[in-house]
Design an enzyme around this catalytic site. Sequence first.
Site, PDB file in Angstrom:
ATOM      1  N   GLU A   1      40.081  36.430  46.663  1.00 57.24           N
ATOM      2  CA  GLU A   1      40.907  36.027  45.528  1.00 57.24           C
ATOM      3  C   GLU A   1      42.373  36.298  45.840  1.00 57.24           C
ATOM      4  O   GLU A   1      43.204  36.375  44.949  1.00 57.24           O
ATOM      5  CB  GLU A   1      40.468  36.746  44.251  1.00 57.24           C
ATOM      6  CG  GLU A   1      40.463  38.250  44.304  1.00 57.24           C
ATOM      7  CD  GLU A   1      40.049  38.865  42.978  1.00 57.24           C
ATOM      8  OE1 GLU A   1      40.907  38.961  42.081  1.00 57.24           O
ATOM      9  OE2 GLU A   1      38.872  39.232  42.840  1.00 57.24           O
TER      10      GLU A   1
ATOM     11  N   CYS B   1      35.845  38.801  42.300  1.00 62.55           N
ATOM     12  CA  CYS B   1      35.191  39.697  43.259  1.00 62.55           C
ATOM     13  C   CYS B   1      33.783  39.245  43.642  1.00 62.55           C
ATOM     14  O   CYS B   1      33.122  39.901  44.458  1.00 62.55           O
ATOM     15  CB  CYS B   1      35.123  41.110  42.689  1.00 62.55           C
ATOM     16  SG  CYS B   1      36.742  41.798  42.303  1.00 62.55           S
TER      17      CYS B   1
ATOM     18  N   HIS C   1      29.453  46.927  43.000  1.00 64.84           N
ATOM     19  CA  HIS C   1      30.842  46.524  43.170  1.00 64.84           C
ATOM     20  C   HIS C   1      31.691  47.662  42.629  1.00 64.84           C
ATOM     21  O   HIS C   1      31.480  48.131  41.503  1.00 64.84           O
ATOM     22  CB  HIS C   1      31.118  45.230  42.400  1.00 64.84           C
ATOM     23  CG  HIS C   1      32.580  44.961  42.205  1.00 64.84           C
ATOM     24  ND1 HIS C   1      33.447  44.843  43.265  1.00 64.84           N
ATOM     25  CD2 HIS C   1      33.327  44.816  41.072  1.00 64.84           C
ATOM     26  CE1 HIS C   1      34.668  44.613  42.802  1.00 64.84           C
ATOM     27  NE2 HIS C   1      34.616  44.599  41.484  1.00 64.84           N
TER      28      HIS C   1
END
Length: 389
Positions: A79, A111, A233
């Site tokens: 990103e 993400c 994450h």
Amino acid sequence: MKIGIDKIGFYTPHLYVDMNNLAVARGVEPEKFTIGIGQDEMAIAPLTQDPVTLAANAALQILDENDREKIDFVMFGTESGIDHSKSAAIYVHELLGLSPHARSIEMKQACYGGTAAIQLAKGHIALNPESKVLVLASDIARYGLQTSGEVTQGAGAVAVLISAEPGVLELENISTFLTKDIMDFWRPTYSDVAFVDGKFSNEQYMAFFSEVWEEYKKKTDLTISDFEAICYHLPYTKMGLKALRTILDEGSEEVQKRLSENFQASTLYSRKVGNIYTASLYLSLISLLEEQDLEAGSRIGLFSYGSGAVGEFFSGILQPNYREFLSVDTHKDNFNSRTEVTVTEYESIFQKTLPIDGSTMELDTSQDPAPICLSGIKDHERQYINKHK
């Protein structure tokens, strides 16, 4: 046929700032950063490192000539894209000297981009079992100096080689995923820093994990006791811990202890690097595998979340002799060779930017120990060098 992660490696820049020092400079108690957020150090990218070079340096560590010949697809999740048209994957393709007979594309969904690439790579290998796919996840997280998100910045990349009969982790076929149109985090094309509603984003992360976890259990008939570890994450390490704690009571004390200990091992590298967006989940996987001596056949859960938002829960089975396919010494050298900078030096580096008007800039790469660097901009084109060539 098994399909999954054959090799996996990461790279982070050679500069970092200590979060205790940053906390003092910002007038807050250090424990707010080191315990409340769960970060010890934050990697800093000099101008000579961008998402392309970070990814290329990560891949350089794991690929051999056989891999280069068999890779026929490069997928780059980021990103922090550097061009609205040309994919970052094409630059890496050239820098690594891959076969010209390979597709190269860039993927974006906050993400989640790296996970999307891995899932698509599985399908490609199913149709082309003799080939290999190079998946790159690379980002530089920027929120701005003295902002609420400053403590969750970072820089780094993970390279993943997907193949049949993988050396590290067989990816199981069942996964559960969820998409909702929300505005918890975004970066408009006119901004070089992200916008985030921190409280809302944390709530959505937790809600997405809860929903995909419950759906996963229904689809697989598996329970928490079937997992040796669950990787998350990690925009910051405390976030993953909060999610894990919501399901720990589903297991026995033994299971709770195992998952908690393995989670802590999975956060060690992230605590040193910070938030690297698309690569954060896979950095936690690397940390787990390199810091713990897990048994082959163990099931590892993986929770991926990309703001905006897409979430997914999937799993993999550790393969026999998987440690032979890791790069433990290389990663330790990467950490040990880094240089700590002061908060003042960090602020100076952060404020240096590349020209956006097409003007020429030459960068001094002699102070950057990375093999692959950005050497400047000329005629609107980024100039990259591979010191090994």
